[in-house]
Design a protein around this motif. Structure first.
Motif, PDB file in Angstrom:
ATOM      1  N   LEU A   1      19.330  55.534  -3.844  1.00 49.57           N
ATOM      2  CA  LEU A   1      18.672  54.226  -3.960  1.00 49.57           C
ATOM      3  C   LEU A   1      19.007  53.366  -2.750  1.00 49.57           C
ATOM      4  O   LEU A   1      20.177  53.211  -2.398  1.00 49.57           O
ATOM      5  CB  LEU A   1      19.107  53.525  -5.243  1.00 49.57           C
ATOM      6  CG  LEU A   1      18.845  54.301  -6.541  1.00 49.57           C
ATOM      7  CD1 LEU A   1      19.404  53.538  -7.740  1.00 49.57           C
ATOM      8  CD2 LEU A   1      17.357  54.567  -6.724  1.00 49.57           C
ATOM      9  N   ALA A   2      17.963  52.783  -2.124  1.00 51.15           N
ATOM     10  CA  ALA A   2      18.204  52.038  -0.886  1.00 51.15           C
ATOM     11  C   ALA A   2      17.452  50.714  -0.808  1.00 51.15           C
ATOM     12  O   ALA A   2      17.599  49.990   0.174  1.00 51.15           O
ATOM     13  CB  ALA A   2      17.823  52.902   0.321  1.00 51.15           C
ATOM     14  N   LEU A   3      16.651  50.392  -1.808  1.00 50.43           N
ATOM     15  CA  LEU A   3      15.880  49.149  -1.767  1.00 50.43           C
ATOM     16  C   LEU A   3      16.523  48.133  -2.713  1.00 50.43           C
ATOM     17  O   LEU A   3      16.688  48.404  -3.898  1.00 50.43           O
ATOM     18  CB  LEU A   3      14.431  49.420  -2.171  1.00 50.43           C
ATOM     19  CG  LEU A   3      13.401  48.402  -1.684  1.00 50.43           C
ATOM     20  CD1 LEU A   3      12.019  49.036  -1.590  1.00 50.43           C
ATOM     21  CD2 LEU A   3      13.360  47.185  -2.574  1.00 50.43           C
ATOM     22  N   ALA A   4      16.892  46.994  -2.174  1.00 48.22           N
ATOM     23  CA  ALA A   4      17.667  46.016  -2.950  1.00 48.22           C
ATOM     24  C   ALA A   4      17.019  44.644  -2.959  1.00 48.22           C
ATOM     25  O   ALA A   4      16.246  44.291  -2.063  1.00 48.22           O
ATOM     26  CB  ALA A   4      19.077  45.905  -2.392  1.00 48.22           C
ATOM     27  N   HIS A   5      17.356  43.885  -3.990  1.00 48.61           N
ATOM     28  CA  HIS A   5      17.020  42.464  -4.051  1.00 48.61           C
ATOM     29  C   HIS A   5      18.326  41.709  -4.230  1.00 48.61           C
ATOM     30  O   HIS A   5      19.070  41.965  -5.177  1.00 48.61           O
ATOM     31  CB  HIS A   5      16.073  42.159  -5.209  1.00 48.61           C
ATOM     32  CG  HIS A   5      15.691  40.714  -5.297  1.00 48.61           C
ATOM     33  ND1 HIS A   5      16.307  39.817  -6.149  1.00 48.61           N
ATOM     34  CD2 HIS A   5      14.755  39.995  -4.617  1.00 48.61           C
ATOM     35  CE1 HIS A   5      15.755  38.624  -6.009  1.00 48.61           C
ATOM     36  NE2 HIS A   5      14.826  38.701  -5.088  1.00 48.61           N
ATOM     37  N   LEU A   6      18.630  40.812  -3.291  1.00 48.41           N
ATOM     38  CA  LEU A   6      19.838  39.989  -3.348  1.00 48.41           C
ATOM     39  C   LEU A   6      19.433  38.576  -3.731  1.00 48.41           C
ATOM     40  O   LEU A   6      18.549  37.985  -3.106  1.00 48.41           O
ATOM     41  CB  LEU A   6      20.564  40.002  -2.003  1.00 48.41           C
ATOM     42  CG  LEU A   6      21.904  39.260  -1.939  1.00 48.41           C
ATOM     43  CD1 LEU A   6      22.831  39.918  -0.908  1.00 48.41           C
ATOM     44  CD2 LEU A   6      21.737  37.774  -1.573  1.00 48.41           C
TER      45      LEU A   6
END
Length: 421
Positions: free
Chosen positions: A40-45
């Motif tokens: 997993l490499a797509l993030a929401h901060l």
């Protein structure tokens, strides 16, 4: 239980552990564990109660006290801390109601310059781990960390855990992370365990993750659409998933297709770095309702100057102007008009907005007035010479001279006649 890959949010140790388990290195219950964690490499901060957190950072004596960032008694809640939220207070709630629910809250007027500075620092920290950062607002963004493992010596989950530590240490606020393979899932995950949350969602558990959640967690589902879904017996995302896409499109139009895709964990939108803001706005809430057109226009002018100042600071230009008026019953009236040429001048913003306010004035009295510059474009296109409107060049020269005086002597050093009183 089958062991899975994990990262400790406290000591950053990578290991094989269990979801919610204790780190074997530091002894903290701080493991982020997931069977697909390494993929997993797509993030929401998303920062936690950002405005309130910045204020508590600067006033540590309020750390354990309820706090509201917002206007006077007739204003609205802009933000509140988690202690305050436990009493039922929420953003956009009228201040009078908020103080009735939480009378012990400390109320602080917003300081947008301070928040923007903290937001810029956080953006710089995010961009230090990946160039693929898509800002959503002052305190949240999407990040794509694909291919950064060699650069940072570990998987994206470990890099993100290190990033939120740096944000807390250097900026003084906390943040939550959602990590997934799709933007919409990362967005939903970042809000699933606030504050200081870190939730991973993979392809193998997307159905279990989404199914029990209320439809209101889907980005874009506002109160009116939520009520329509509830009337149709669709209360959870699981309920939504049991309907075919064609059914949802027939019932809810284009939004139905989006609902069907989200319910199945489908979202192929890439992270778009460096996305500029779509609009710049300013508004003010009156101490008492205002009905007189002259008074509304008097309040509109300084707002136009504030929007103009931000456009000039960002080197952006407005392609359209929008006004907002809120009645005493909280009904919002909005009017907009496109410009023949983009502008960043306060005088032109006001000249377009003023007739829109005059046209809507009969629906008052109003508790709030606002103005927004929309359809933004690069500042190089702003206010081109126009033989049919030669006064524009004079207006630009006057505002440039005023800006120079304000830069030297302060924002209140000079104003136009309509700004007096």
């Amino acid at each position: 239980m089958t062991p899975v890959e994990s990262v400790c949010r406290h000591c950053l140790t990578r290991a094989t552990g269990y979801a919610g388990g204790v780190c074997g290195q530091c002894g903290r219950r701080a493991l982020v564990a997931h069977p697909e964690l390494g993929d997993l490499a797509l993030a929401h901060l998303d920062c936690d109660a950002f405005y309130a957190s910045v204020e508590k950072r600067d006033r540590p004596e309020l750390a354990d006290s309820p706090l509201i960032v917002g206007g006077g008694r007739r204003g609205a809640v802009m933000a509140c801390c988690y202690i305050t939220r436990m009493t039922g207070v929420r953003s956009a709630m009228p201040m009078r109601r908020a103080l009735a629910l939480c009378p012990d809250a400390t109320v602080i007027r917003p300081d947008m310059a301070k928040y923007r500075e903290a937001g810029r620092h956080i953006r710089q920290l995010m961009e230090s781990v990946t160039p693929l950062v898509e800002p959503v607002s002052i305190d949240e963004a999407y990040l794509d960390l694909s291919g950064t493992e060699a650069l940072h010596g570990g998987p994206p989950a470990q890099t993100l855990a290190r990033l939120v530590q740096r944000i807390e240490r250097e900026v003084g606020v906390t943040a939550s992370i959602g990590l997934s393979y799709a933007k919409v899932l990362a967005k939903i995950a970042s809000g699933a365990d606030k504050p200081r949350g870190f939730v991973a969602v993979g392809r193998g558990d997307v159905e279990d993750f989404l199914a029990p959640k209320p439809v209101s967690i889907i980005p874009g589902v506002g109160s009116s659409l939520e009520q329509a879904l509830l009337r149709d017996g669709i209360c959870t995302v699981g309920d939504l998933a049991r309907h075919g896409e064609s059914q949802l499109v027939a019932r809810y139009g284009a939004m139905g297709r989006r609902l069907a895709q989200v319910a199945r964990g489908l979202d192929d939108r890439p992270v778009a770095p460096g996305g500029p803001p779509k609009s710049v706005s300013a508004e003010t809430t009156f101490d008492s309702d205002v009905a007189a057109t002259d008074a509304l226009l008097a309040a509109l002018w300084p707002l136009a100057e504030r929007v103009s100042a931000r456009l000039k600071e960002q080197d952006r230009a407005a392609g359209s102007v929008r006004i907002k008026l809120k009645t005493r019953s909280f009904r919002v009236l909005s009017r907009s008009q496109r410009l023949d040429d983009p502008t960043k001048l306060a005088e032109r913003l006001y000249a377009v907005a003023a007739p829109l306010v005059e046209q809507a004035a009969g629906y008052g009295p109003f508790r709030l007035v606002g103005i927004a510059a929309a359809e933004l474009t690069d500042g190089v296109h702003a206010d081109p010479p126009n033989l049919l409107a030669p006064e524009r060049q004079r207006t630009a020269a006057v505002e440039s001279a005023m800006d120079a005086v304000r830069a030297k002597l302060g924002p209140g050093a000079i104003t136009k006649g309509r700004g007096l009183g």
